[in-house]
Design a protein around this motif. Sequence first.
Motif, PDB file in Angstrom:
ATOM      1  N   LEU A   1       0.837  -1.207   0.000  1.00  0.00           N
ATOM      2  CA  LEU A   1       0.000   0.000   0.000  1.00  0.00           C
ATOM      3  C   LEU A   1       0.864   1.246   0.000  1.00  0.00           C
ATOM      4  O   LEU A   1       1.785   1.389   0.800  1.00  0.00           O
ATOM      5  N   ARG A   2       0.537   2.173  -0.904  1.00  0.00           N
ATOM      6  CA  ARG A   2       1.129   3.507  -0.923  1.00  0.00           C
ATOM      7  C   ARG A   2      -0.025   4.495  -0.876  1.00  0.00           C
ATOM      8  O   ARG A   2      -0.899   4.479  -1.753  1.00  0.00           O
ATOM      9  N   CYS A   3      -0.046   5.340   0.147  1.00  0.00           N
ATOM     10  CA  CYS A   3      -1.176   6.261   0.254  1.00  0.00           C
ATOM     11  C   CYS A   3      -0.794   7.526   1.005  1.00  0.00           C
ATOM     12  O   CYS A   3       0.138   7.533   1.821  1.00  0.00           O
ATOM     13  N   TRP A   4      -1.521   8.586   0.711  1.00  0.00           N
ATOM     14  CA  TRP A   4      -1.432   9.868   1.430  1.00  0.00           C
ATOM     15  C   TRP A   4      -2.830  10.115   1.979  1.00  0.00           C
ATOM     16  O   TRP A   4      -3.734  10.512   1.250  1.00  0.00           O
ATOM     17  N   GLY A   5      -3.028   9.824   3.242  1.00  0.00           N
ATOM     18  CA  GLY A   5      -4.349   9.923   3.849  1.00  0.00           C
ATOM     19  C   GLY A   5      -4.539  11.236   4.572  1.00  0.00           C
ATOM     20  O   GLY A   5      -3.644  11.707   5.278  1.00  0.00           O
ATOM     21  N   PHE A   6      -5.730  11.835   4.402  1.00  0.00           N
ATOM     22  CA  PHE A   6      -6.060  13.101   5.046  1.00  0.00           C
ATOM     23  C   PHE A   6      -7.258  12.926   5.972  1.00  0.00           C
ATOM     24  O   PHE A   6      -8.217  12.232   5.634  1.00  0.00           O
ATOM     25  N   SER A   7      -7.209  13.562   7.145  1.00  0.00           N
ATOM     26  CA  SER A   7      -8.369  13.677   8.024  1.00  0.00           C
ATOM     27  C   SER A   7      -8.941  12.298   8.363  1.00  0.00           C
ATOM     28  O   SER A   7      -8.240  11.460   8.936  1.00  0.00           O
ATOM     29  N   TYR A   8     -10.216  12.028   7.999  1.00  0.00           N
ATOM     30  CA  TYR A   8     -10.780  10.703   8.263  1.00  0.00           C
ATOM     31  C   TYR A   8      -9.947   9.612   7.594  1.00  0.00           C
ATOM     32  O   TYR A   8      -9.851   8.491   8.089  1.00  0.00           O
ATOM     33  N   GLY A   9      -9.298   9.953   6.488  1.00  0.00           N
ATOM     34  CA  GLY A   9      -8.425   8.998   5.810  1.00  0.00           C
ATOM     35  C   GLY A   9      -7.257   8.550   6.661  1.00  0.00           C
ATOM     36  O   GLY A   9      -6.693   7.471   6.428  1.00  0.00           O
TER      37      GLY A   9
END
Length: 366
Positions: A14-22
């Motif tokens: 997994l590669r991700c840039w999560g914001f807030s609820y993310g």
Amino acid sequence: MMQIVDALGEDGLLRCWGFSYGTALGETVAAMFPERMDKVVLDGCLNPHDYYAGIDVEQVTDSDNSFNGFFTGCAAHPEACELAQDAPTPADLKRKFYDLLYSLKYEPYVAKVKGNATIFDYNAVKALVQTALYSTKTWPILATGLHGLFAKTDTAVTALVPLQPKAPSGIYPNEGPEAYIGGIRSSDVHFRTDNLTSLQPILEQFFAKSQILGDSLSSPLLTYVQWPFRAKGAYTGEFHIKTKNPILFVGSDRDARTPLVSAQNPSSGFEGSVVLQHGGYGHTSLAQPALCTAKAIRACFVNGTLPAPGTKCEPTFGLFSNATVEQELAPIANFTKRTLESDDDGVLLSAITRLNTMIPYSGRGL
């Protein structure tokens, strides 16, 4: 999330840039599948312990600090902030705002906005401020509208219209985050009660912790604790684990919704992770961009390197500023004779700025 990763047919990581609820999603998936984490950045973080408990008083830790920045920035830039005409200092502006706010509890102001009567009472103005604290790009709008409310000038008050939450299309809205975020959070929460007496001490903690958002951000609890069911397969595990690659957490002590401490708390459980302190106002690092923050995030994704613990990045764009990328970078680069590095900085900062403009600031779910 991991089914999406599998469907891509790549390396299974997994590669991700999560914001807030993310970030709650990111923290949860990292705890469940630590061996499958590649480059993960969590920006504007929820404390997962408090999120699942349903007693997230911590989220308003920096709310008042963020709102204080609105008054400080306004007073420092009277040429770009009409509200500065109403009082000489940040403290005076703040005092005058709260005097107005509490007066609206008993004497709401009715303005004619686009031919329609619009009521501005205590709850309406609180909602406008809550929306504006997501992004500093809305602060001039809020300032003009509040200036209009002080003067009882309908023309200026109309500036607040873009900040008003979108009205649901029915009893159960079927589009936007309002359609699902309440149900998701309610079914994730562990705490249940039908007794207001047991909830009152938690509400009081919210009120004591933040003058500006304590009441509005505690009200969803009334829904969460009475939700009739828990999510199937809701996560009940720990957040103390070592991931395949360390996580980069990004937090700010000027974020009204997700404070710095809510990045520090989960980071303490994920071995090897680092908290990058972003010095900007607004919600997440995109709200008031910093070249330093953008470079750190890029370095994480490109070569897996994290900033040194304790690193703090100050925003590149000032408050109440309409400066362009070129103007902001001018002190560190001669744009008539760009170096490769300065040109790269401009491209990166432009990209982050475009991301900021793509994010709506009304109708938020978190």
